[in-house]
Design a protein around this motif. Structure first.
Motif, PDB file in Angstrom:
ATOM      1  N   GLY A  71      -5.468  -7.249  -1.153  1.00  0.00           N
ATOM      2  CA  GLY A  71      -6.380  -6.195  -0.727  1.00  0.00           C
ATOM      3  C   GLY A  71      -7.777  -6.668  -0.400  1.00  0.00           C
ATOM      4  N   SER A  72      -8.693  -5.725  -0.260  1.00  0.00           N
ATOM      5  CA  SER A  72     -10.055  -6.023   0.174  1.00  0.00           C
ATOM      6  C   SER A  72     -10.977  -4.877  -0.201  1.00  0.00           C
ATOM      7  CB  SER A  72     -10.089  -6.225   1.699  1.00  0.00           C
ATOM      8  OG  SER A  72      -9.731  -5.008   2.354  1.00  0.00           O
ATOM      9  N   ARG A 132      -1.087  -3.426   7.463  1.00  0.00           N
ATOM     10  CA  ARG A 132      -2.072  -3.228   6.405  1.00  0.00           C
ATOM     11  C   ARG A 132      -3.482  -3.155   6.985  1.00  0.00           C
ATOM     12  NH1 ARG A 132      -0.964  -5.560   1.372  1.00  0.00           N
ATOM     13  NH2 ARG A 132      -3.136  -5.310   0.779  1.00  0.00           N
ATOM     14  N   GLU A 182     -10.111  -1.873   2.022  1.00  0.00           N
ATOM     15  CA  GLU A 182      -8.899  -1.153   1.639  1.00  0.00           C
ATOM     16  C   GLU A 182      -9.102  -0.356   0.355  1.00  0.00           C
ATOM     17  OE1 GLU A 182      -4.198  -1.989   1.886  1.00  0.00           O
ATOM     18  OE2 GLU A 182      -5.300  -3.402   0.624  1.00  0.00           O
ATOM     19  N   GLN A 183      -9.777  -0.947  -0.636  1.00  0.00           N
ATOM     20  CA  GLN A 183      -9.949  -0.201  -1.879  1.00  0.00           C
ATOM     21  C   GLN A 183     -10.820   1.040  -1.665  1.00  0.00           C
ATOM     22  OE1 GLN A 183     -11.851  -1.956  -5.289  1.00  0.00           O
ATOM     23  NE2 GLN A 183     -13.708  -2.532  -4.217  1.00  0.00           N
ATOM     24  N   PHE A 192      -9.494  -8.221   4.838  1.00  0.00           N
ATOM     25  CA  PHE A 192      -8.193  -8.751   4.452  1.00  0.00           C
ATOM     26  C   PHE A 192      -8.163 -10.256   4.699  1.00  0.00           C
ATOM     27  CE2 PHE A 192      -7.186  -4.328   5.345  1.00  0.00           C
ATOM     28  CZ  PHE A 192      -6.340  -3.999   4.291  1.00  0.00           C
ATOM     29  N   HIS A 206      -4.199  -5.548  -9.253  1.00  0.00           N
ATOM     30  CA  HIS A 206      -2.757  -5.293  -9.177  1.00  0.00           C
ATOM     31  C   HIS A 206      -2.030  -5.981 -10.337  1.00  0.00           C
ATOM     32  CE1 HIS A 206       1.026  -5.373  -6.347  1.00  0.00           C
ATOM     33  NE2 HIS A 206       1.083  -4.408  -7.241  1.00  0.00           N
ATOM     34  N   ARG A 256       0.824  -1.202   0.000  1.00  0.00           N
ATOM     35  CA  ARG A 256       0.000   0.000   0.000  1.00  0.00           C
ATOM     36  C   ARG A 256       0.864   1.260   0.000  1.00  0.00           C
ATOM     37  NH1 ARG A 256      -3.809  -0.643   4.400  1.00  0.00           N
ATOM     38  NH2 ARG A 256      -2.481   0.520   5.807  1.00  0.00           N
ATOM     39  N   THR A 267      -7.898  -5.684  -5.501  1.00  0.00           N
ATOM     40  CA  THR A 267      -6.984  -6.647  -4.899  1.00  0.00           C
ATOM     41  C   THR A 267      -5.874  -7.018  -5.886  1.00  0.00           C
ATOM     42  OG1 THR A 267      -8.231  -8.557  -5.699  1.00  0.00           O
ATOM     43  CG2 THR A 267      -8.951  -7.572  -3.621  1.00  0.00           C
ATOM     44  N   ILE A 298      -4.036  -3.526  -5.013  1.00  0.00           N
ATOM     45  CA  ILE A 298      -2.969  -3.918  -4.089  1.00  0.00           C
ATOM     46  C   ILE A 298      -3.050  -5.413  -3.798  1.00  0.00           C
ATOM     47  CG2 ILE A 298      -1.948  -3.548  -1.821  1.00  0.00           C
ATOM     48  CD1 ILE A 298      -3.089  -0.803  -1.782  1.00  0.00           C
TER      49      ILE A 298
END
Length: 353
Positions: free
Chosen positions: A86-87, A137, A90-91, A128, A57, A32, A53, A83
């Motif tokens: 990810g999840s 993270r 997170e996004q 995650f 990426h 990240r 995710t 990323i």
């Protein structure tokens, strides 16, 4: 009494430390932080920003996307902010961070300036992976807003165990966040950026694309070939009906956009398992005041070329050549939509599949 005093004192100290910390998202977290550093190093804001995710990426190639989205106006139009590991939570936070960058741009909008388009992975996991529970993270990210977002996915009545496990993860991560586990040491002994990751994502104008082979450390061509050889003549289709969490993501980001002209679209990333069971998403999500499209080109029946073994690094991830094919298909579908207009014309989305 001594135990209660200890707990109370610990909580007071934790709260004091938390109040003194910089924004947790600015603390170091592998992958990240490299993506944020890449974004900050770029001198321009992009028309399209893709979040998600590892499937984004490794699977979204800005170069191939830009070449197809508007051939009449060449130039860098998109960036990959997906990323590894990810999840949905997170996004969403990264998309909010991107919107903050747009809002901070002092340049006045131009008359012919297009809307900024946030492309969000529809089929990303909510939380995650378990290996990230005690990782920066997660801990640096999981404030109460992130936890509430996680609670919005799933249905406690139809999937009680799954919903309970997902919610428990969010609660534990949120607790660790406010107890500052690892945050203070991260601030005092801040790790350096991983230059291998940063260089891989920025060389050759990749703008965030990470080749699956470099991320995974290996390719799994034998498993890919076996999966393709054993796939049925046609995939079984299963409808995805639970979209309340995605609606919540769209609403959170629209609220974060402020006065900026921002459009949102979800997109479905491909996996080789699509050739066995394909999860069919609706063409659109109904949100307050209109609709948000879900763009799905991960369809073996319509795009068999995407599922050729030469385009896959492993059973889950495209390689760089596959990312170019997928990104061009995604751009072609998006070019059929006038996203700012379709926001208020829901029926127009049903015709574009």
């Amino acid at each position: 009494m001594p135990v209660a005093s200890f707990v109370l004192g610990f909580l007071i100290v934790a709260a004091a430390i938390h109040a003194l910390l910089t924004h947790p998202l600015e603390l170091y977290a592998e992958y990240r932080s490299e993506k944020l550093a890449m974004l900050d190093a770029m001198p321009t804001d992009f028309e399209f920003a893709a979040f998600g995710t590892s499937h984004v990426h490794n699977g979204f190639d800005p170069r191939a996307f830009d070449k197809r989205i508007d051939a009449s106006a060449p130039g860098a139009k998109s960036v990959n902010l997906g990323i590894e590991g990810g999840s949905q939570t997170e996004q969403t936070v990264l998309a909010q961070r991107y919107l903050q960058r747009i809002a901070a741009d002092p340049a006045p909008p131009q008359p012919d300036e297009r809307a900024h388009v946030l492309l969000l992975e529809a089929n990303a996991g909510v939380n995650f992976q378990a290996r990230f529970l005690n990782h920066p993270r997660t801990i640096n990210l999981y404030d109460t807003d992130a936890a509430r977002l996680a609670f919005g996915f799933g249905n406690p009545r139809t999937e009680p165990l799954h919903y309970a496990a997902r919610s428990a993860y969010a609660l534990i991560a949120c607790g660790l966040h406010y107890l500052n586990v690892g945050m203070l040491s991260n601030l005092v002994f801040r790790p350096a950026l991983d230059r291998t990751i940063f260089d891989e994502e920025t060389q050759a104008d990749r703008r965030g694309l990470m080749s699956g082979a470099e991320t995974a450390g290996h390719t799994d061509t034998d498993a890919v070939r076996e999966a393709v050889a054993d796939r049925p003549a046609s995939a079984r289709e299963e409808a995805v009906t639970e979209t309340a969490g995605l609606q919540r993501v769209a609403q959170v980001l629209e609220a974060s956009a402020g006065s900026k002209d921002v459009a949102i679209a979800f997109f479905v990333t491909p996996k080789l398992a699509d050739t066995v069971t394909r999860y069919r998403y609706p063409a659109r999500l109904e949100v307050a005041g209109g609709c948000v499209p879900i763009v799905d080109v991960a369809n073996p029946a319509l795009h068999p070329e995407l599922y050729e073994p030469r385009y896959w690094n492993d059973l889950e991830h495209l390689n760089e050549a596959g990312a170019a094919v997928y990104s061009a298909l995604l751009a072609r579908r998006l070019s059929e939509l006038d996203l700012p207009e379709t926001r208020n014309h829901c029926k127009a989305l049903d015709a574009v599949r």
